[in-house]
Write an enzyme that holds these catalytic residues in place. Sequence first.
Site, PDB file in Angstrom:
ATOM      1  N   PHE A 125       0.861  -1.196   0.000  1.00  6.72           N
ATOM      2  CA  PHE A 125       0.000   0.000   0.000  1.00  6.72           C
ATOM      3  C   PHE A 125       0.891   1.237   0.000  1.00  6.72           C
ATOM      4  O   PHE A 125       0.819   2.095   0.869  1.00  6.72           O
ATOM      5  CB  PHE A 125      -0.942  -0.023   1.221  1.00  6.72           C
ATOM      6  CG  PHE A 125      -2.189   0.811   1.025  1.00  6.72           C
ATOM      7  CD1 PHE A 125      -3.104   0.512   0.024  1.00  6.72           C
ATOM      8  CD2 PHE A 125      -2.448   1.906   1.844  1.00  6.72           C
ATOM      9  CE1 PHE A 125      -4.251   1.280  -0.163  1.00  6.72           C
ATOM     10  CE2 PHE A 125      -3.599   2.686   1.675  1.00  6.72           C
ATOM     11  CZ  PHE A 125      -4.497   2.361   0.665  1.00  6.72           C
TER      12      PHE A 125
ATOM     13  N   LYS B  23       6.587  -5.696 -10.901  1.00  5.84           N
ATOM     14  CA  LYS B  23       7.135  -6.254 -12.133  1.00  5.84           C
ATOM     15  C   LYS B  23       7.837  -7.595 -11.937  1.00  5.84           C
ATOM     16  O   LYS B  23       7.966  -8.378 -12.884  1.00  5.84           O
ATOM     17  CB  LYS B  23       8.136  -5.259 -12.736  1.00  5.84           C
ATOM     18  CG  LYS B  23       7.473  -4.052 -13.362  1.00  5.84           C
ATOM     19  CD  LYS B  23       8.366  -2.822 -13.345  1.00  5.84           C
ATOM     20  CE  LYS B  23       8.064  -1.977 -12.163  1.00  5.84           C
ATOM     21  NZ  LYS B  23       8.495  -0.594 -12.213  1.00  5.84           N
TER      22      LYS B  23
ATOM     23  N   GLU C 182      -1.142  -4.677 -16.663  1.00  5.14           N
ATOM     24  CA  GLU C 182      -0.995  -3.433 -17.446  1.00  5.14           C
ATOM     25  C   GLU C 182      -0.022  -2.464 -16.775  1.00  5.14           C
ATOM     26  O   GLU C 182       0.756  -1.778 -17.439  1.00  5.14           O
ATOM     27  CB  GLU C 182      -2.367  -2.765 -17.603  1.00  5.14           C
ATOM     28  CG  GLU C 182      -2.358  -1.504 -18.423  1.00  5.14           C
ATOM     29  CD  GLU C 182      -1.894  -1.767 -19.845  1.00  5.14           C
ATOM     30  OE1 GLU C 182      -2.662  -2.330 -20.614  1.00  5.14           O
ATOM     31  OE2 GLU C 182      -0.750  -1.406 -20.176  1.00  5.14           O
TER      32      GLU C 182
ATOM     33  N   VAL D   4       4.243  -2.083 -17.337  1.00  2.00           N
ATOM     34  CA  VAL D   4       4.975  -1.406 -18.429  1.00  2.00           C
ATOM     35  C   VAL D   4       4.232  -0.120 -18.779  1.00  2.00           C
ATOM     36  O   VAL D   4       3.051  -0.153 -19.120  1.00  2.00           O
ATOM     37  CB  VAL D   4       5.081  -2.312 -19.683  1.00  2.00           C
ATOM     38  CG1 VAL D   4       5.834  -1.589 -20.802  1.00  2.00           C
ATOM     39  CG2 VAL D   4       5.764  -3.628 -19.349  1.00  2.00           C
TER      40      VAL D   4
ATOM     41  N   ASP E 186      15.148  -1.475 -13.947  1.00  2.00           N
ATOM     42  CA  ASP E 186      13.690  -1.373 -14.053  1.00  2.00           C
ATOM     43  C   ASP E 186      13.264  -1.489 -15.527  1.00  2.00           C
ATOM     44  O   ASP E 186      12.353  -2.256 -15.858  1.00  2.00           O
ATOM     45  CB  ASP E 186      13.221  -0.028 -13.459  1.00  2.00           C
ATOM     46  CG  ASP E 186      11.721   0.165 -13.632  1.00  2.00           C
ATOM     47  OD1 ASP E 186      10.953  -0.398 -12.837  1.00  2.00           O
ATOM     48  OD2 ASP E 186      11.324   0.847 -14.597  1.00  2.00           O
TER      49      ASP E 186
ATOM     50  N   LYS F 126      11.099  -4.490 -17.673  1.00  2.00           N
ATOM     51  CA  LYS F 126      10.024  -4.271 -18.648  1.00  2.00           C
ATOM     52  C   LYS F 126      10.355  -4.942 -19.985  1.00  2.00           C
ATOM     53  O   LYS F 126       9.468  -5.454 -20.667  1.00  2.00           O
ATOM     54  CB  LYS F 126       9.782  -2.769 -18.815  1.00  2.00           C
ATOM     55  CG  LYS F 126       9.167  -2.174 -17.534  1.00  2.00           C
ATOM     56  CD  LYS F 126       9.324  -0.676 -17.442  1.00  2.00           C
ATOM     57  CE  LYS F 126       8.710  -0.147 -16.150  1.00  2.00           C
ATOM     58  NZ  LYS F 126       9.074   1.226 -15.841  1.00  2.00           N
TER      59      LYS F 126
ATOM     60  N   GLY G  32       3.896   7.112 -11.879  1.00  2.00           N
ATOM     61  CA  GLY G  32       3.078   8.054 -11.113  1.00  2.00           C
ATOM     62  C   GLY G  32       1.942   7.347 -10.391  1.00  2.00           C
ATOM     63  O   GLY G  32       1.564   6.230 -10.730  1.00  2.00           O
TER      64      GLY G  32
HETATM   65  N1  HSE Z   1      10.119   3.387 -11.344  1.00  3.15           N
HETATM   66  C1  HSE Z   1       9.364   3.172 -12.521  1.00  3.15           C
HETATM   67  C2  HSE Z   1       9.687   4.249 -13.524  1.00  3.15           C
HETATM   68  C3  HSE Z   1       7.907   3.173 -12.179  1.00  3.15           C
HETATM   69  O1  HSE Z   1      10.311   5.244 -13.153  1.00  3.15           O
HETATM   70  O2  HSE Z   1       9.367   4.097 -14.694  1.00  3.15           O
HETATM   71  C4  HSE Z   1       7.020   2.696 -13.274  1.00  3.15           C
HETATM   72  O3  HSE Z   1       7.285   1.374 -13.623  1.00  3.15           O
END
Ligand code: HSE
Length: 341
Positions: A8, A127, A151, A154, A222, A226, A319
């Site tokens: 959360f 992810k 969803e 990515v 990160d 993806k 966000g």
């Molecule tokens: N930390 C990731 C980014 C969050 O900045 O894209 C969204 O996956």
Amino acid sequence: MKLILIGFGVVGQGFAEILRDKAVELKRKHGFAAAIIGVVTASKGALYRSDGLDIPALLEAAHGGCFSHYPDQPGLRRGWSADEMIAAGEADALVEVSPTNLETAQPALDICKLALDAGMHLVLANKGPVALDHANLRAQARAKGVQMRYEATVMAGTPTMHLAEDALAGCEILSARGILNGTTNYILTQMESGMSYEGALKQAQELGYAETDPTGDVEGWDAAGKVLILANALFGASLTMADLDVSGITHISAADIAEARAAGCRYKLIASATAEGGMVKAARLPLADPLASVGGSTNAITMKTDLLGDITLIGAGAGKLETGGAILADLLAIQRAAGPS
Ligand code: HSE
């Protein structure tokens, strides 16, 4: 739809805010109503109530940093584990919004498997499980006749997965290339306007773009997660991190950015994926390249398809509400697939 949330933080709270603020509209437009019946966190505690938790009170307790601030209610259980909540067998879906672990995907992976095994739909913003174990999760979901949707993993709520898996279902997607990390794109954009790397990273954290540990963002992991999700979920590959060539933006200095600008170029962290492999690497793009004009936390992806050629999607990459909105979209898709009630 009764939901258990694992985690959360920024995304979970964003999703809860959307449920709070759009309840009437969602009921009217889609006949959709959701109750959060359980929330498990590593740092704030855990709450469970079969009849649904009070979302404004939940958000207030979270802002105070601890669920001990959540008021007592009939039927309220405190401190249950995810296992206990799943075993209670009352939830329709488990929503995984805990921090991403791209090394082992744990503890989320075991919880996801437990939920699927219990016949719950699974929606992930985390992810780790999708990047590292998509094939097994997909097989388990199919065997149980439930849906797994991700969803949010990515490009936040920008409908990358819906586009690829639903609208482009008849196409083969051959490759994807784009800007897939909001934090680094924000940092590079701010650095171009003269802000320091540290200042821009701090802002990205305050705005809820960065991961709990932002090292994964700035070192490219990160975006690499993806790439794995795209390759394994969309192209049917079985890639691991070892198959990817990954670097980030930490080596790019203010001087590099100024020099690129003087040469009519801009640094972007570019991610690309095919069924055979992928990479994440900072590149100096000429300003005429469409990706060069994608600024701030915005992301972009170009998918190369067999029937339609290139399709490009540009939109939010990170966000609170932007990612919370992806979870809502997945739950609505799950409801639609179940047919008219
Ligand atoms: N930390 C990731 C980014 C969050 O900045 O894209 C969204 O996956």
